[in-house]
Design a protein around this motif. Sequence first.
Motif, PDB file in Angstrom:
ATOM      1  N   GLY A  82      11.428   1.570  -0.923  1.00 55.23           N
ATOM      2  CA  GLY A  82      11.383   1.500  -2.376  1.00 55.23           C
ATOM      3  C   GLY A  82      10.451   0.469  -2.970  1.00 55.23           C
ATOM      4  N   HIS A  83       9.634  -0.181  -2.173  1.00 52.50           N
ATOM      5  CA  HIS A  83       8.712  -1.183  -2.712  1.00 52.50           C
ATOM      6  C   HIS A  83       7.587  -0.492  -3.480  1.00 52.50           C
TER       7      HIS A  83
ATOM      8  N   LYS B  77      -2.495  -2.951  -2.063  1.00 52.66           N
ATOM      9  CA  LYS B  77      -1.183  -2.448  -1.645  1.00 52.66           C
ATOM     10  C   LYS B  77      -0.989  -2.612  -0.143  1.00 52.66           C
ATOM     11  N   THR B  78       0.274  -2.573   0.273  1.00 51.86           N
ATOM     12  CA  THR B  78       0.595  -2.484   1.696  1.00 51.86           C
ATOM     13  C   THR B  78       0.513  -1.019   2.090  1.00 51.86           C
ATOM     14  N   VAL B  79      -0.267  -0.725   3.113  1.00 51.61           N
ATOM     15  CA  VAL B  79      -0.467   0.663   3.552  1.00 51.61           C
ATOM     16  C   VAL B  79       0.127   0.841   4.945  1.00 51.61           C
TER      17      VAL B  79
ATOM     18  N   LEU C 294       8.812   6.324  -0.739  1.00 54.22           N
ATOM     19  CA  LEU C 294       7.441   5.862  -0.961  1.00 54.22           C
ATOM     20  C   LEU C 294       6.505   7.051  -1.158  1.00 54.22           C
ATOM     21  N   PRO C 295       5.402   6.858  -1.897  1.00 60.66           N
ATOM     22  CA  PRO C 295       4.407   7.922  -2.033  1.00 60.66           C
ATOM     23  C   PRO C 295       3.626   8.101  -0.738  1.00 60.66           C
ATOM     24  N   MET C 296       3.141   9.335  -0.504  1.00 59.82           N
ATOM     25  CA  MET C 296       2.416   9.657   0.722  1.00 59.82           C
ATOM     26  C   MET C 296       1.118  10.378   0.416  1.00 59.82           C
ATOM     27  N   ASP C 297       0.105  10.077   1.192  1.00 58.02           N
ATOM     28  CA  ASP C 297      -1.179  10.782   1.118  1.00 58.02           C
ATOM     29  C   ASP C 297      -1.708  10.905   2.541  1.00 58.02           C
TER      30      ASP C 297
END
Length: 208
Positions: free
Chosen positions: A22-23, A119-121, A48-51
């Motif tokens: 949830g960050h 961002k943290t990836v 979390l969002p994903m790509d």
Amino acid sequence: MRFRDRADAGGRLAGQLDHYRGHSDVVVLAVPRGGVPVARVVADRLELPMDLLLVRKLGVPGHEELAMGAIADGDIVLNWDVANHVPEHEIERVIRQEQEELERRNAAYGRTPLEVRDKTVIVVDDGLATGASMRAAVQALRLRGPSKIVVAVPTAPEYTSRAFTRIVDEVVCVTTPDPFGAVGQAYKDFSQVSDEEVRKLLAAGPLH
């Protein structure tokens, strides 16, 4: 330890990444195609969002399973210990071929790259062997300015996992079999992932 399939592996991997749940400054990038089912579960469990992070191995002509490097988002990384034994025109041909495949996949998936600056990836694949493709992915990713890079995989040899601790901020690996044969040996079902499955998995959750 063997995983039932990539979704099972994603669930176990998510369990070791729960501190990122949830960050708002964390995103998940999947290495297609095999990393996408793993990353979909990770992204969903951690909210979390994903790509995608598009990367292709550069195989030695006639011995394609042997990596002489990789290409990711236009950035080329060569393993000169191997590439030095391949004629320059052959290297250029393979690079052109794999660049075309990356462009085809980018168009097929109809994606707009996720913003990763500051961002943290979390970069997810279904496993590492030599790590050549992942090294290219990480190098390409750095150019986009993330604040932290985490490599997260269900399986890898101990030496590859350890090598990545020197080039990224964090490595999360569920199992490091010894001896290590191949990534697929960690899975009961290691079926090939199709472009259509990738599109469905991308559409299954939020893309921010």
